[in-house]
Design a protein around this motif. Sequence first.
Motif, PDB file in Angstrom:
ATOM      1  N   PRO A   1       0.822  -1.220   0.000  1.00 36.18           N
ATOM      2  CA  PRO A   1       0.000   0.000   0.000  1.00 36.18           C
ATOM      3  C   PRO A   1       0.856   1.269   0.000  1.00 36.18           C
ATOM      4  N   ALA A   2       0.248   2.347  -0.459  1.00 41.57           N
ATOM      5  CA  ALA A   2       0.945   3.639  -0.376  1.00 41.57           C
ATOM      6  C   ALA A   2       0.892   4.153   1.058  1.00 41.57           C
ATOM      7  N   LEU A   3      -0.198   3.833   1.760  1.00 45.45           N
ATOM      8  CA  LEU A   3      -0.387   4.361   3.111  1.00 45.45           C
ATOM      9  C   LEU A   3      -1.107   3.330   3.979  1.00 45.45           C
ATOM     10  N   ILE A   4      -0.628   3.197   5.208  1.00 46.72           N
ATOM     11  CA  ILE A   4      -1.258   2.300   6.181  1.00 46.72           C
ATOM     12  C   ILE A   4      -1.900   3.158   7.263  1.00 46.72           C
ATOM     13  N   VAL A   5      -3.107   2.756   7.680  1.00 51.02           N
ATOM     14  CA  VAL A   5      -3.767   3.425   8.801  1.00 51.02           C
ATOM     15  C   VAL A   5      -3.899   2.401   9.930  1.00 51.02           C
ATOM     16  N   ALA A   6      -3.233   2.654  11.035  1.00 44.23           N
ATOM     17  CA  ALA A   6      -3.369   1.793  12.210  1.00 44.23           C
ATOM     18  C   ALA A   6      -4.616   2.230  12.954  1.00 44.23           C
TER      19      ALA A   6
ATOM     20  N   GLY B   1      -2.058  12.285  -0.554  1.00 48.60           N
ATOM     21  CA  GLY B   1      -1.896  13.196  -1.686  1.00 48.60           C
ATOM     22  C   GLY B   1      -0.439  13.564  -1.888  1.00 48.60           C
ATOM     23  N   ARG B   2       0.262  13.783  -0.773  1.00 48.80           N
ATOM     24  CA  ARG B   2       1.689  14.125  -0.875  1.00 48.80           C
ATOM     25  C   ARG B   2       2.482  12.942  -1.424  1.00 48.80           C
ATOM     26  N   ILE B   3       2.096  11.731  -0.998  1.00 51.45           N
ATOM     27  CA  ILE B   3       2.782  10.539  -1.519  1.00 51.45           C
ATOM     28  C   ILE B   3       2.554  10.440  -3.027  1.00 51.45           C
ATOM     29  N   GLN B   4       1.316  10.683  -3.433  1.00 53.81           N
ATOM     30  CA  GLN B   4       0.989  10.616  -4.859  1.00 53.81           C
ATOM     31  C   GLN B   4       1.779  11.641  -5.661  1.00 53.81           C
ATOM     32  N   ASP B   5       2.065  12.772  -5.019  1.00 48.67           N
ATOM     33  CA  ASP B   5       2.831  13.831  -5.703  1.00 48.67           C
ATOM     34  C   ASP B   5       4.331  13.551  -5.661  1.00 48.67           C
TER      35      ASP B   5
END
Length: 249
Positions: free
Chosen positions: A170-175, A239-243
């Motif tokens: 994943p690009a981002l994990i939410v705990a 969004g920052r990761i996508q950028d």
Amino acid sequence: MIDSRRLAYLEALGVDAYVRRGLEPVPAPASPSVEAPRPVAEPLPVQVAAGRGPEATLDWEPLGEMVSACTRCALHETRTQTVFGVGSRCARWMFIGEAPGAEEDRQGEPFVGRAGQLLTSMLKALGFSREDVYIANVLKCRPPGNRDPRPEEAAHCRGYLERQIELVSPALIVAVGRIAAQNLLATDTALARLRGKVHALGPRGWPMIVTYHPAYLLRSPGEKRKAWQDLLFARQVYGRIQDGERVLP
Ligand code: SF4
């Protein structure tokens, strides 16, 4: 302007749609299912797999079979079934909770029941369905009486979750919740101090943010606004990761 459906989800979350200065929902992100295809999870470098269990190199099907048959800790004696995970195996967002509860143990799916419904509302308020993200738990079997996972249980089960994360990539994990966050980050820092930051999870440094468990939000509805802030923070980070921005210190 937000549509009536999203307004309903925000209300389910307990977020006052008319007092949202600074909390204004931003446009829904493109559904992960319609984004350009991503490369499949990279094969594990040998040094990462070294020292880990045999699950470290398994693909989805054998990994699921291994979890179903697992007897690594005593929780296998009291489970109805294992609760592996659910959602898109190429999701950009992954949500990780603590352990199955009674309903999850019965249905074999994470985050069902009242807390699960609230998580689904939280996802929908973000513009996702459950099928757009991947949802898993630190433990794959229910601790009796919904007690907290014991360190040795989490340690035995960790390899399965790590492999799931690698496969989803994943690009981002939410705990989701204090127990999951503290377990994943190997810390006893209070949840309040873990929120609002991007953490690096594991040796590969998966970006992870932390929020409240929906079961806690059901008991403490006054905290729902903070949970919504966490989700907006998560979206901003995504969004920052996508950028292509660096989000980790
Ligand atoms: S909790 Fe994890 S390690 Fe323990 S029996 Fe279940 S699958 Fe195996």
